[in-house]
Design an enzyme around this catalytic site. Sequence first.
Site, PDB file in Angstrom:
ATOM      1  CE  LYS A 217       1.525  -5.758   4.211  1.00 55.79           C
ATOM      2  NZ  LYS A 217       1.383  -4.343   3.805  1.00 55.79           N
TER       3      LYS A 217
ATOM      4  CB  SER B  62       0.071  -1.554   2.845  1.00 53.29           C
ATOM      5  OG  SER B  62      -0.480  -2.216   3.966  1.00 53.29           O
TER       6      SER B  62
END
Length: 266
Positions: A127, A73
Amino acid sequence: MQIGFSINEMLFLATLVTGAAWVAWRFKLRRLGAEPVKKPWWVHFGAELFIVVALMFTCRVAVADWPRVPSGSMEPTLRVGDYLLVNHFAYGPRLPFTNTAIETGRPQRGDVVVFRFPPDVSQFYVKRLIGLPGDVVNFDSGVVRIGDAPAQVQLLSDGSGAGVADEDRGQWLLRETLEGRSHDIKVNPFVQGRMPIGALAEHCTQQRAGAWRCTVPPGQYLMLGDNRDNSMDSRAWGFLPHEQVYGKAVRVLFNFSDWSRAWMPL
């Protein structure tokens, strides 16, 4: 307040148990006056491990730790199998169970942040922080900009030719710049950000699929994966509360599948 139970909490409990065994063994030795030839089993598996376990716990919570990246991701910045160096001094140590911070700093836009996953705080996610509290974030076709500033993006690769990693083939590799800080992102040319934003709908207006504008609420952050079309991020679960921030990822320590990534800064 959400209570988390992860490796940190397990190490904390192990520190308490081995510490209690260490104290009990010290008192027993004082009564005996000399160390016996044969030690009880709880000394080998408790008291003698106390220092090691306590150092591991203190290091992970107060200084740094080294989680492994399990998914793509955050490609191309992070690769599957990367072990990260997470700096706790950047934002301050986090206490176990509650993740309460002894704050020494605040996350900044563009940081690669490790945090407790809001729907399940026993899990850690990583993230990129895109939006700070009060920011107006514009997202269009996988690229973001802050407020009315023009988008700053540069095409690095169209995902073809020699030297392209297998997982990047057919993907656009772009260099995105936000407020003077640059990082690389990956966009699927057939998707280009057209992912649902249901979790952000209350604070966002959507012009079309893949184009939306959000105002980040106080005390929260907008988090996106660098792999913009293959990331479960704020679009899926909402804004990140400040109290779930865990640390700042600053380097790739190593990757057993690619040693050239060792000590790579983020």
